[in-house]
Design an enzyme around this catalytic site. Sequence first.
Site, PDB file in Angstrom:
ATOM      1  N   ARG A 192       0.836  -1.213   0.000  1.00 27.30           N
ATOM      2  CA  ARG A 192       0.000   0.000   0.000  1.00 27.30           C
ATOM      3  C   ARG A 192       0.871   1.264   0.000  1.00 27.30           C
ATOM      4  O   ARG A 192       1.975   1.259   0.536  1.00 27.30           O
ATOM      5  CB  ARG A 192      -0.968  -0.048   1.191  1.00 27.30           C
ATOM      6  CG  ARG A 192      -1.972  -1.176   1.019  1.00 27.30           C
ATOM      7  CD  ARG A 192      -2.922  -1.284   2.173  1.00 27.30           C
ATOM      8  NE  ARG A 192      -3.788  -0.126   2.288  1.00 27.30           N
ATOM      9  CZ  ARG A 192      -4.598   0.092   3.317  1.00 27.30           C
ATOM     10  NH1 ARG A 192      -4.631  -0.760   4.314  1.00 27.30           N
ATOM     11  NH2 ARG A 192      -5.359   1.151   3.358  1.00 27.30           N
ATOM     12  N   ASP A 236     -15.182   3.563   3.628  1.00 26.37           N
ATOM     13  CA  ASP A 236     -15.059   2.152   4.013  1.00 26.37           C
ATOM     14  C   ASP A 236     -16.373   1.383   3.824  1.00 26.37           C
ATOM     15  O   ASP A 236     -16.395   0.150   3.935  1.00 26.37           O
ATOM     16  CB  ASP A 236     -14.606   2.028   5.475  1.00 26.37           C
ATOM     17  CG  ASP A 236     -13.156   2.485   5.654  1.00 26.37           C
ATOM     18  OD1 ASP A 236     -12.421   2.550   4.641  1.00 26.37           O
ATOM     19  OD2 ASP A 236     -12.761   2.778   6.795  1.00 26.37           O
TER      20      ASP A 236
HETATM   21  C1  S3P Z   1      -8.875   5.677   8.635  1.00 27.53           C
HETATM   22  C2  S3P Z   1      -8.963   6.463   7.534  1.00 27.53           C
HETATM   23  C3  S3P Z   1      -9.408   5.991   6.219  1.00 27.53           C
HETATM   24  C4  S3P Z   1     -10.120   4.649   6.323  1.00 27.53           C
HETATM   25  C5  S3P Z   1      -9.398   3.690   7.197  1.00 27.53           C
HETATM   26  C6  S3P Z   1      -9.260   4.245   8.608  1.00 27.53           C
HETATM   27  C7  S3P Z   1      -8.385   6.256   9.896  1.00 27.53           C
HETATM   28  O1  S3P Z   1      -8.283   5.829   5.378  1.00 27.53           O
HETATM   29  O2  S3P Z   1     -10.308   4.106   5.037  1.00 27.53           O
HETATM   30  O3  S3P Z   1     -10.085   2.459   7.272  1.00 27.53           O
HETATM   31  O4  S3P Z   1      -8.545   5.639  10.957  1.00 27.53           O
HETATM   32  O5  S3P Z   1      -7.836   7.365   9.848  1.00 27.53           O
HETATM   33  P1  S3P Z   1      -7.692   7.069   4.541  1.00 27.53           P
HETATM   34  O6  S3P Z   1      -7.236   8.077   5.504  1.00 27.53           O
HETATM   35  O7  S3P Z   1      -6.555   6.504   3.758  1.00 27.53           O
HETATM   36  O8  S3P Z   1      -8.806   7.533   3.669  1.00 27.53           O
END
Ligand code: S3P
Length: 432
Positions: free
Chosen positions: A125, A322
């Site tokens: 990732r 999500d």
């Molecule tokens: C999260 C932010 C989101 C989300 C992840 C949890 C977090 O990701 O998809 O499951 O806890 O800050 P991104 O910040 O990459 O959008």
Amino acid sequence: MIFHKTLTPLKGEITVPGDKSISHRAVMLGSIANGTTEVTNFLQGADCLSTIDIFRQLGIEIINLPSSTGPSSVIIQGKGLYGLSNPHEALDVGNSGTTMRLISGILSGQGFPTILTGDESIRKRPMGRIMTPLKLMGADIESEQDNGCAPLLINSKVKQSELSAIHYISPVASAQIKSCVLLAGLYAEGNTRVTEPVLSRDHTERMLREFGVDVLSDNNVTTVKGNQSLIGSRIHVPGDISSAAYFIAAGLIVPNSELVIKNVGINPTRDGIIKVCQQMGANIHLDNVIDKGGEPVADIVIKHSELHGTIIEGSIIPTLIDEIPIIAVLACFAQGDTIIKDAAELKVKESNRIDVMVENLSKMGADITATEDGMIIRGGRSLHGATVESKLDHRIAMSFAIASLMAEGDTEIIDADCVDISYPQFYEDLER
Ligand code: S3P
């Protein structure tokens, strides 16, 4: 694991486990706070347990008291901003992107080197998105393979980086990027500011305030001043709306269902799923809305509904990012087309969620097409059972367990156990 079409409606009350994003942050902030932090209703999912393990390796005493009968609690003896100690071995985040991206901000401010690694999925990732702002702040952070992915080497060349405050204009609405920069900002002189294209989930900002830190939020611009001490706090973690989403969907698609999901976090940066369900004609509303420790919480009341297609795009996307896999399932049971746009971020989640949803739902008979930044689902066709792969992505596994409830015949989910990342007792709760 094999799933069958349900013969009974979903009726009654359910609580879902604590919010994953908030649980992570409670351990992180508790560890760099002065004094004791007590976290109740902490999520005992594998991702959050990775965060606990890492802070233990960094010298923080953390007592985890899981409970099978009531909410679990975690007690953290914080040692202040500069109290972490050299772990002397690589830190393993497992599958958790939140752990890796947020602690990179904290570790960049420490006076010792660290190596951050994780499982096969996390090592693919993108981490360039946090390395870029951290480097602008003066951090010493490198990708070991020079491919923008973990393992990440922090402070491998210098003893301690001097971090400088920056104004970072983030190209993506990502709470992980924003939080990483704000946490690094605690170790920098002056004001660190993050501007996002659209406001992403704001749990870090809200929780920093609970720990006594001044954080300024002005729409999508967030500012924190460096070198503010955090004071140990009590954090109650609300139920995770991302976990509730599977029961919302089940309640809406299974005839005669009537469900109440108790004490769910409904932070406006996370509540897109409720708005989209309403847009699709769902019978869904909130009861007992209260504020609990800086986060709004409510009971979500759902009744089976006739749904219609909708368009999901623009600023609502970060508030339901999500939940898009389960929204795609819902869309199969709605009349007409559902178009999801502006969601290219789905490609860099635990799996490529556009491709995996399209592949799996197509196998079950859905009419679904992938686009560059989302998907188009032509609803109203009945689904049939098939063998589908979770790709070790917890949200894919749970989405297909729900799809199977209304599919003719058996559905086999390969690697269904990965739900332990965010909802270890998901199948027991669903069965009940
Ligand atoms: C999260 C932010 C989101 C989300 C992840 C949890 C977090 O990701 O998809 O499951 O806890 O800050 P991104 O910040 O990459 O959008």
